[in-house]
Motif scaffolding. Structure first.
Motif, mmCIF file in Angstrom:
data_model
loop_
_atom_site.group_PDB
_atom_site.id
_atom_site.type_symbol
_atom_site.label_atom_id
_atom_site.label_comp_id
_atom_site.label_asym_id
_atom_site.label_seq_id
_atom_site.Cartn_x
_atom_site.Cartn_y
_atom_site.Cartn_z
ATOM 1 N N HIS A 51 -84.044 13.243 35.906
ATOM 2 C CA HIS A 51 -82.829 13.977 36.076
ATOM 3 C C HIS A 51 -82.593 14.188 37.483
ATOM 4 C CE1 HIS A 51 -79.696 16.445 34.498
ATOM 5 N NE2 HIS A 51 -79.565 17.013 35.514
ATOM 6 N N HIS A 53 -82.853 16.051 40.842
ATOM 7 C CA HIS A 53 -83.550 17.462 40.864
ATOM 8 C C HIS A 53 -84.028 17.495 42.354
ATOM 9 C CE1 HIS A 53 -86.947 14.691 40.257
ATOM 10 N NE2 HIS A 53 -87.804 15.458 40.831
ATOM 11 N N LEU A 260 -85.416 19.930 30.514
ATOM 12 C CA LEU A 260 -84.588 18.726 30.654
ATOM 13 C C LEU A 260 -83.645 18.533 29.255
ATOM 14 C CD1 LEU A 260 -86.033 15.876 32.900
ATOM 15 C CD2 LEU A 260 -84.367 17.782 33.567
ATOM 16 N N LYS A 264 -79.969 17.837 29.647
ATOM 17 C CA LYS A 264 -79.559 16.222 29.769
ATOM 18 C C LYS A 264 -78.224 15.738 30.016
ATOM 19 C CE LYS A 264 -80.591 15.060 24.965
ATOM 20 N NZ LYS A 264 -80.751 16.379 24.478
ATOM 21 N N CYS A 269 -77.632 18.935 39.524
ATOM 22 C CA CYS A 269 -79.059 18.814 40.140
ATOM 23 C C CYS A 269 -79.673 19.943 39.907
ATOM 24 C CB CYS A 269 -78.934 18.611 41.555
ATOM 25 S SG CYS A 269 -80.393 18.603 42.452
#
Ligand code: LLP
Length: 414
Positions: A51, A53, A260, A264, A269
């Motif tokens: 993801h 981040h 997550l 998801k 961010c």
């Protein structure tokens, strides 16, 4: 996993005997393993790789320039809480667009400095702080990115001093006031409202409170969307615990997976602000027994490090494992490991089963890389200790021991 291990009954940091370093830099000193720091950061970063981040290392846990520089080179950003931390982080080479600024009491000077540096965002904790940021942004004729820290009222099940996400704590805006804050901020030209933030506490050893908090943040996001307010960042704060004694904290993978799975499907961010989980077990405090004393009541090992060097045991009754640098096979006997400071609360451990040790024996206070040096003081006019970093079979003093001259710096008689 860390890089402090025994080889042939002698404690090593990576590939150097701790005793060898102690012989050269003298005790007490903090000792950090660059391999452990690197490993911890990479494991954390990889855990979130599915993801978008950004890992903003919580500088308050360990603010040494060399530590910040190393983490910055690995891709870390920084979570700062003061102008001093901003100064350090920029000096360490962490780019401004990876810096988030948290804290309930930012001064206008600090706000101006951070706005000028064009940091990624301020995590705003009150309406009055938002006004202060507005004022400074207008003065600098810039647009400043903000995010509101909300208080999700989640019980982190940790020590009350380091629990931050309950309604009764001073942190963040109550959820009930956050919507209004977002509406006001969105109407201001000088503010670019980009995120939502929370931090519920430190040394958490369950994932559920994090999941709870992120769930509440999600509901807030949907509510905001209803008012046309769309954000780019979700900052979940730090707080993942480490093993000091017999805790079983979640691995970064499990922690990341739990977070997550909640977000998801969201494009935001994710910002994470770990401190302890990156540096805690990457550092130790090395100290020497000055004197041993057996009384009718107790055995004392009086060491050259004290509560001014590592305050966690005195302040939170925190447990730190204490290992002899040279392993011995004698029977264990309870001992108080105490420092030279004139307070009964000056201890590193109490009633701790320890082998028979002598004057001059070296001890390693484990898991001292987080909130160790950064919380140290000059109490009893004790110069702060040196910090040393190891890379494989080399070491470097990354902060010199203070001298008597450093103790008096800035003072004058009148
Ligand atoms: N973000 C914010 C806004 C924080 O206030 C903190 C820690 C962190 C991140 C990092 O939390 P960590 O991942 O390190 O748990 N002196 C105490 C800990 C105080 C923590 C304060 N805030 C101790 O020695 O245990």
């Amino acid at each position: 996993m860390n890089h402090f291990n025994y080889k042939d009954k002698e404690l090593y940091c990576e590939n150097i005997p701790v005793k060898e370093i102690a012989g050269k830099v003298k005790t007490p000193f903090y000792l950090y393993s660059s391999a452990t720091l690197t490993r911890h950061f990479n494991v954390f970063d990889r855990a979130f790789s599915g993801h978008p981040h950004l890992i903003c290392f919580a500088v308050k846990a360990n603010s040494n320039l060399a530590v910040l520089n190393l983490l910055g080179k690995l891709g870390a950003g920084a979570d700062i809480v003061s102008g001093g931390e901003l100064h350090r982080v920029l000096k360490a080479g962490i780019p401004a667009d990876r810096i988030v600024y948290s804290g309930v009491g930012k001064t206008e000077k600090e706000i101006r400095e951070a706005a000028k540096a064009d940091i990624l965002m301020f995590n705003v904790e009150s309406m009055e702080e938002m006004d202060a940021i507005s004022r400074q942004a207008r003065r600098l004729k810039c647009r400043t990115r903000v995010s509101f820290r909300v208080n999700p009222d989640v019980d982190a099940n940790t020590h009350p001093y380091i629990s931050t996400g309950l309604k009764k704590n001073k942190f963040g805006l109550p959820m009930s006031q956050a919507l209004e804050a977002y509406k006001v901020a969105s109407d201001r030209d000088e503010l670019d409202v980009v995120g939502i933030d929370c931090h519920i506490g430190s040394q958490l050893i369950q994932v559920e409170p994090f999941v709870d908090a992120i769930g509440r943040i999600k509901s807030m996001l949907y509510e905001l969307k209803g008012f046309g307010i769309r954000l780019k960042f979700i900052d979940i704060g730090g707080g993942l615990g480490i093993k000091y004694q017999d805790e079983i904290p979640p691995e970064p993978d499990a922690y990341a997976k739990a977070l997550l799975s909640e977000i998801k499907d969201l494009p935001h961010c994710l910002i994470i602000e770990p401190g302890r989980s990156i540096v805690g077990n990457a550092g130790i405090l090395v100290t020497k027994i000055l004197y041993t004393k057996d009384t009718e009541e107790k055995r004392f090992y009086i060491v050259d490090a004290a509560m001014n060097d590592l305050v966690r045991p005195s302040l939170y009754e925190a447990y730190h494992e204490i290992l002899p640098v040279i392993e011995t096979n004698t029977h264990l006997h309870p001992a108080d490991i105490v420092g030279p400071i004139c307070e009964t609360g000056d201890f590193l451990a109490r009633e701790r089963p320890m082998p028979d040790l002598n004057q001059g024996s070296l001890l390693a206070v484990m898991s001292a890389g987080a909130y160790g040096f950064t919380m140290s003081s000059n109490y009893n006019s004790r110069p702060r200790v040196s910090e040393v970093m190891v890379k494989d079979d080399h070491f470097k003093v990354i902060r010199k021991r203070e001298t008597y001259a450093s103790l008096l710096r800035g003072e004058t008689v009148w």
